[in-house]
Write an enzyme that holds these catalytic residues in place. Sequence first.
Site, PDB file in Angstrom:
ATOM      1  N   HIS A 176      45.271  46.366  37.834  1.00 27.24           N
ATOM      2  CA  HIS A 176      43.824  46.362  37.622  1.00 27.24           C
ATOM      3  C   HIS A 176      43.459  45.676  36.306  1.00 27.24           C
ATOM      4  O   HIS A 176      42.487  44.931  36.239  1.00 27.24           O
ATOM      5  CB  HIS A 176      43.334  47.813  37.623  1.00 27.24           C
ATOM      6  CG  HIS A 176      41.856  47.960  37.695  1.00 27.24           C
ATOM      7  ND1 HIS A 176      41.164  47.899  38.876  1.00 27.24           N
ATOM      8  CD2 HIS A 176      40.941  48.162  36.723  1.00 27.24           C
ATOM      9  CE1 HIS A 176      39.875  48.065  38.637  1.00 27.24           C
ATOM     10  NE2 HIS A 176      39.710  48.225  37.337  1.00 27.24           N
TER      11      HIS A 176
ATOM     12  N   HIS B 101      34.761  48.814  43.286  1.00 27.85           N
ATOM     13  CA  HIS B 101      35.056  50.226  43.059  1.00 27.85           C
ATOM     14  C   HIS B 101      35.515  50.827  44.379  1.00 27.85           C
ATOM     15  O   HIS B 101      34.988  51.824  44.860  1.00 27.85           O
ATOM     16  CB  HIS B 101      33.838  50.960  42.487  1.00 27.85           C
ATOM     17  CG  HIS B 101      34.145  51.621  41.176  1.00 27.85           C
ATOM     18  ND1 HIS B 101      33.580  52.793  40.769  1.00 27.85           N
ATOM     19  CD2 HIS B 101      35.002  51.271  40.192  1.00 27.85           C
ATOM     20  CE1 HIS B 101      34.055  53.125  39.576  1.00 27.85           C
ATOM     21  NE2 HIS B 101      34.914  52.221  39.202  1.00 27.85           N
TER      22      HIS B 101
END
Lengths: 729, 232
Positions: free
Chosen positions: A46, A92
């Site tokens: 990430h 998300h």
Amino acid sequence: MEREVNQSLARDFGLSADEYAKVLDILGRTPSLTELGVFSVMWSEHCSYKSSRVWLRQLPTKAPWVVHGPGENAGVVDIGHGLVAVFKMESHNHPSFIEPYQGAATGVGGILRDVFTMGARPIANLNALRFGNPALPVTRRIVDGVVRGIGGYGNCVGVPTVGGEVNFHPAYDGNPLVNAMTVGVAPRERIFLSAAAGVGNPVVYVGSKTGRDGIHGATMASAEFGSDAEEKRPTVQVGDPFTEKLLIEACLELMATDAIVAIQDMGAAGLTSSSVEMAGKGGVGIELDLDRVPQRETGMTAYEMMLSESQERMLMVLRPDREETARAIFAKWELDFAVIGHLTDSGRIVVRHRGQVEADIPLAPLAEQAPLYHRPTAETPKQPILNAARIEDRYGLGRALERLVACPDLCSRAWIWDQYDALVGGQTIRRPGTADAAVVKVEGAPIALALTTDCTPRYCAADPEEGGKQAVAEAWRNLCAVGARPLALTDNLNFGNPEKPEVMGQFAASIRGMAAACEALSFPVVSGNVSLYNETNGRPILPTPAIGGLGVLEDASRSVGIALRPWLDLVLVGATRGWLGQSLWLREIAGREEGAPPPVDLQAERAAGEFVRAQIEAGAVRACHDVSDGGLLVAIAEMAMAGGVGARLFTGPRDVPQHAFWFGEDQGRYVLAVGDAPELIRAAERSGVPAMRIGTSGGRDLTLPDGGTLPIARLREAHERFFNEWIGA
Amino acid sequence: MKAGIVTFPGINRERDMAIALEAVCGKKPRMIWHTETDLSGLDLVVLPGGFSYGDYLRCGAMAAQSPVMGAVRQHAARGGYVLGVCNGFQILVEAGMLPGALLRNATLRFISADCHLRVERTDTVFARHYQRGQVFRAPMAHGDGNYFADPATLDRLEGENLVAFRYATQSGEITEAANRNGSARNIAGIYSENLRVLGLMPHPEDLVDPLMGGTDGKPLFEGLAVALPACS
């Protein structure tokens, strides 16, 4: 009790054996728990983009109007009049599966912060959503939660949600995609960056207090889910849009002064990534005293504070003589303000807590020796090109159309956008559902921005390169279709597990296609986000490189929408071969998901888009809609429903089967409603763009070339049925 | 007209309101922070829309306790004009300056959509530029706009002709379908007894420019500008 730091714990934290060995090498000793936490989040997929970085370099990122490309909190492009647009899209996905409302809400909050961190007032939000099979009860719960979450956060914070897209496919059953985009506007000379500078300058924490929420969220977002996904709920953050609103106003008020040297939001990996990135980019060192961090809970450890992903927090480096100015502004907005450290010349991050040094890491190797993987790739096998003449049409045009406009992927999204405040701010010119791109006026200038999000995952699955190309082209096309000049895009690359060669192959091919389209259309990538490991129980999602496009209209009053008006000619711009492979007609009517997706001819795409834009600028176009999912007849039906005006359609060309002409998804096409078709067609010929008159508008019915007639009211009813019956009012 | 717009923490339509007021007055309204207590010199005080204090408690309940609200009360008592839109209407109700309450929408969802309002009386500074029975379009954007009051209060509001606007169809019929948030008797806005305080849920300030899709809300602001003295 703190666990002993060793390779086994490192593995639990998501670090491979090689990566852990590198940590030992950099430190020359065993890391503390806090240090291991810092390495593990900074080197997570990430935060480090370790699987994607080698490919991302292929994307064009430059143009004369690009002020800041990838690498900052958001991309920045010049929009004239001394102003810039600042924008980015971010995913998300994992949190939204675990806890749909908060996952989606904090996704909106996070992307907003990326934009106002740079000094821009957010003026619009968009989103790109993919959900699983609507027949599953869990899908309904996720859709409801995500929509409520996006609305709950965006409406409260007072930024209009002006556009977006939604698809359904069983490949997203265990892994919905929630991609949120924010666009802001700032004076060109007042852009704020994140590189820290000035040894001795205070490091200031503002916003919400730190709690234990979201610890290791970035690591969670870098792994695939098993059936224990529900147990990961504590890694999801909780949003507080009220505090975000105060934070926006306080930051913009402070940004009007000269107090800020550097600023960054605390997003994924919270205090760790913000402090490491700010100091690292500035080539300085940083010392943090965690005892001074505003805390929501008692007894928090250094590890917990460094890894917390509590929302609505920012880290700033201030000029020392402006500390009191800043403190007064945050006091007015009743937000926490704490000097938690200072910059040093050590080139290290040193974290102290209760008199102990909890972390002491050299910053350069943390960044430079971050893992970078050239993972193996496997090409997606090519699918055959389907011959439309061999695909029988047992349905006829009218029945197929009625069914298509009602299907989940094409039906009205009013149920969704009616829950999003699209007007707050008072600058929304084209609202959701009224145009191919949202159009928002720029205050204090005669211009408007056009905004869109696009991707067709079923094309990407069938041919990732063509799909990547198509996603960029469609965003570009949607901007042209409202009359805007496309400037740049942000991308949100959602894929499965990169350790699988076939997934990495999809990624690499998508980037190749995107890069070709960006190049051909002068439409560079200025920001973006990569989301990998979108799999549950080993099943990857469809490759989904979502594109967020931004364009500018020099004259805000010149945009056009899709709503049909009476007594006009309908002109089809662009070439039609009747491409049924991967079309929605093939899936919904013929029950087949197969074939090569429609290719994009980038030269023809550019010519058609520039022609359409010139015609809109010249005032010759009353309504315009690009032809995308569902094909030509669906596009015309959408124009008719939006305007409440019918149309009479002519028979298509003889060399294309009728169902393929009306439902094929050939790319690079637009339907224009114009007063003077012959003149427009002559202009198209001069530009080398195919154009043909395909009907006239008027009345209350859609009269089809096979003689069938469909009242617009009946089409609308079919169009609006799905969401109302599925989730109810 | 000297107009002021009160900003509570979390309010977010103060800019929209300022644009609408400036469009009719030619000058910027005064922006008033919620801790201020001096409203002297103002003809009109506006409580705009938004989410004061995040609506984390009952909508408007926190803002109604702000220091500025004492001054807003005094302003009204002096005969000054007050306009509360959306969250502003909720605040006026919570402050006891208008009767009733605004409950969660009957749909239990946020509603962001255009509605049509029927003008119930025109002899007020707010509605004087509309015709009686005229229907105009206004965007609504709220989760808690379901007007509620006990039957006696509703009867009194209607008996004293204090209903300002009702949700209606485009042709002016008062129907259940036109009343998306479920308000009692389709009430969208009400006046105080002296007709100087108006609270309404929809947002006329977001429809004052043809570029944004219409000017249906503009007569409300033009009426104020013409009616109130010292408008320049």
